[in-house]
Design an enzyme around this catalytic site. Structure first.
Site, PDB file in Angstrom:
ATOM      1  N   TYR A 157       0.812  -1.219   0.000  1.00  0.00           N
ATOM      2  CA  TYR A 157       0.000   0.000   0.000  1.00  0.00           C
ATOM      3  C   TYR A 157       0.851   1.278   0.000  1.00  0.00           C
ATOM      4  CZ  TYR A 157      -4.700  -1.994   0.615  1.00  0.00           C
ATOM      5  OH  TYR A 157      -5.907  -2.635   0.437  1.00  0.00           O
TER       6      TYR A 157
ATOM      7  N   LYS B  97       5.279 -14.425   2.635  1.00  0.00           N
ATOM      8  CA  LYS B  97       5.566 -15.251   1.447  1.00  0.00           C
ATOM      9  C   LYS B  97       7.087 -15.242   1.280  1.00  0.00           C
ATOM     10  CE  LYS B  97       4.087 -17.713  -2.048  1.00  0.00           C
ATOM     11  NZ  LYS B  97       3.271 -18.936  -1.974  1.00  0.00           N
TER      12      LYS B  97
ATOM     13  N   ASP C 202      -0.569 -18.230   1.340  1.00  0.00           N
ATOM     14  CA  ASP C 202      -1.494 -19.109   0.609  1.00  0.00           C
ATOM     15  C   ASP C 202      -2.027 -20.215   1.529  1.00  0.00           C
ATOM     16  OD1 ASP C 202       1.135 -20.011   0.613  1.00  0.00           O
ATOM     17  OD2 ASP C 202       1.051 -20.913  -1.378  1.00  0.00           O
TER      18      ASP C 202
ATOM     19  N   ASP D 195      -5.046  -7.016   4.542  1.00  0.00           N
ATOM     20  CA  ASP D 195      -6.321  -6.589   3.957  1.00  0.00           C
ATOM     21  C   ASP D 195      -7.103  -7.811   3.488  1.00  0.00           C
ATOM     22  OD1 ASP D 195      -8.246  -4.779   2.874  1.00  0.00           O
ATOM     23  OD2 ASP D 195      -7.430  -5.195   0.886  1.00  0.00           O
TER      24      ASP D 195
ATOM     25  N   ASP E 162     -10.898 -10.030   5.308  1.00  0.00           N
ATOM     26  CA  ASP E 162     -12.212 -10.374   4.762  1.00  0.00           C
ATOM     27  C   ASP E 162     -12.471 -11.879   4.891  1.00  0.00           C
ATOM     28  OD1 ASP E 162     -11.956  -7.702   4.030  1.00  0.00           O
ATOM     29  OD2 ASP E 162     -13.060  -7.965   2.164  1.00  0.00           O
TER      30      ASP E 162
HETATM   31  C1  IPM Z   1      -9.889  -1.995   4.688  1.00  0.00           C
HETATM   32  C2  IPM Z   1     -10.418  -1.443   3.406  1.00  0.00           C
HETATM   33  C3  IPM Z   1      -9.457  -0.377   2.934  1.00  0.00           C
HETATM   34  C4  IPM Z   1      -8.190  -1.061   2.498  1.00  0.00           C
HETATM   35  C5  IPM Z   1      -9.976   0.606   1.906  1.00  0.00           C
HETATM   36  C6  IPM Z   1     -11.247   1.259   2.349  1.00  0.00           C
HETATM   37  C7  IPM Z   1      -8.929   1.631   1.567  1.00  0.00           C
HETATM   38  O1  IPM Z   1     -10.626  -2.433   2.466  1.00  0.00           O
HETATM   39  O2  IPM Z   1      -9.697  -1.194   5.626  1.00  0.00           O
HETATM   40  O3  IPM Z   1      -9.635  -3.185   4.777  1.00  0.00           O
HETATM   41  O4  IPM Z   1      -8.053  -1.493   1.345  1.00  0.00           O
HETATM   42  O5  IPM Z   1      -7.288  -1.144   3.325  1.00  0.00           O
HETATM   43 MN    MN Z   2     -10.231  -4.438   3.208  1.00  0.00          MN
END
Ligand code: IPM
Ligand code: MN
Length: 365
Positions: free
Chosen positions: A140, A195, A227, A251, A255
């Protein structure tokens, strides 16, 4: 302890305003007449960008920098982009991370009672770990700084610094120390997720991890490649306690982890630097369900609880820490008694969930 804490509130886009307002209401209910938080709203986000051409006005940035804490709903509208194709609504979150050096993104993944786990046979409490996402460098760091040439080449570089990796790894060990260990065996464990077998930047991350680990002999350590991690988080989530990882990997597995506990709506986050703290749920702005009153407020409510905890600990303010505990307790009660929003296969509206939480909190005064 301070007399007044200034909280900079940015609602953002999509469901952002709904979940943010819910969290503010819940915090106020938790504090009751002891409230010494001053919530002040500032504009930022994709909607604001469409109106004014600015995604993150300077006065908003200054207010956030100077505030005691920052609370955000969610940002971004797909298609509202800069000339390079990246989303304008994400500027708020990303600029705060980099310009306020919010290097530690703490993302607890916990399976609550009352929530259906998509993994078979897994019960409440059997998933309870923290993803500690490095939040100030990694892939990032290339945001806005990558190369684009003649419309035919694009490069983003992954950046790791020794001090940057060292501070996040130390944070991981400290979090493990304060925790109850992994649900499966009670062992306090830090997992270095990288990794390192393929890329130098991750091998470097791991080498810094190896230099720091001996300072915490009471904490077990291990390596898991990213992975394989995606598989383990599904097949044996109870093994994990604290996972420390690079920004982009963090990130992605945030999820994945959220999916295993019922979805993004239950995933809070705390983004901390040495001075500033920024609190928002890990989910996005979900424009498809915005304005319908059905957004899940729990992620933002739990992020607001993390804010109270962080402020309370930093300023030795017991009232704030107690309010945080109370919010977490009533959240447990609400979920366990079936106050579930649409994403959790329930039919509770955001406002009804918020009201339930506030009423329970009021009874505690
Ligand atoms: C998160 C989100 C962010 C990211 C976005 C909103 C910039 O997905 O906080 O996980 O990609 O880090
Ligand atoms: Mn995210």
């Amino acid at each position: 302890m301070k007399d007044i804490y200034e909280i900079a509130v940015v609602h953002g886009d999509g469901i952002g305003p709904e979940v943010c307002a819910a969290a503010v209401e819940v915090v106020k209910a938790a504090l009751g007449n002891r409230s010494h938080l001053n919530f002040r709203e500032y504009p930022a986000g994709a909607e604001h960008f469409l109106k004014t051409g600015e995604s993150f006005p300077e006065p908003t940035f200054n207010a956030c920098r100077n505030a005691d804490a920052i609370l955000h709903g969610a940002g971004g509208i797909p298609g509202v982009v800069h000339p390079d194709g990246t989303e304008a609504g994400l500027d708020f979150t990303l600029r705060l991370r980099f310009e306020l050096d919010l290097y530690a993104n703490i993302r607890p993944i916990r399976l609550f009672e009352g929530v259906t786990c998509p993994l078979s046979g897994v019960k409440a409490g059997e998933i309870d770990y923290i993803i500690l996402r490095e939040n100030s460098e990694g892939l990032y760091a290339a945001r806005g700084a990558g190369v684009q040439l003649r419309g035919e080449l694009a490069v983003d570089s992954l950046v790791q610094t020794r001090s940057g990796v060292e501070r996040i790894v130390r944070k991981a060990f400290e979090l493990a120390r304060q925790s109850n260990g992994a649900p499966r065996d009670g062992v306090k464990r830090v997992t270095c997720c990288d990794k390192a077998n393929v890329l130098r930047s991750y091998a470097f991350f791991r080498s810094v991890f190896d230099r720091v680990a001996p300072d915490y002999p009471d904490i077990e350590t291990e390596y898991v490649l990213i992975d394989a991690m995606t598989m383990h988080l599904v097949l044996q989530p109870g093994h994990f306690n604290v996972i420390v990882t690079e920004n982009m990997f963090g990130d992605i597995i945030s999820d994945l982890g959220a999916a295993t506990i019922g979805g993004m709506g239950l995933a809070p986050s705390a983004e901390l630097g040495d001075r500033n703290g920024f609190f928002q749920a890990a989910h996005g702005s979900a424009p498809d369900i915005a304005g319908k009153g059905i957004a899940n407020p729990y992620g933002t409510v739990l992020s607001a609880a993390a804010m109270l905890d962080w402020l309370g600990t930093k300023h030795a303010d017991r009232v704030l820490c107690e309010a945080a505990t109370n919010i977490r307790n009533v959240t447990n009660t609400a979920l366990a008694s079936g106050c579930l929003s649409a994403d959790l296969h329930g039919s509770w509206k955001s406002a009804d969930i918020t009201q339930f939480l506030c009423e329970r909190l009021a009874r505690l005064h």
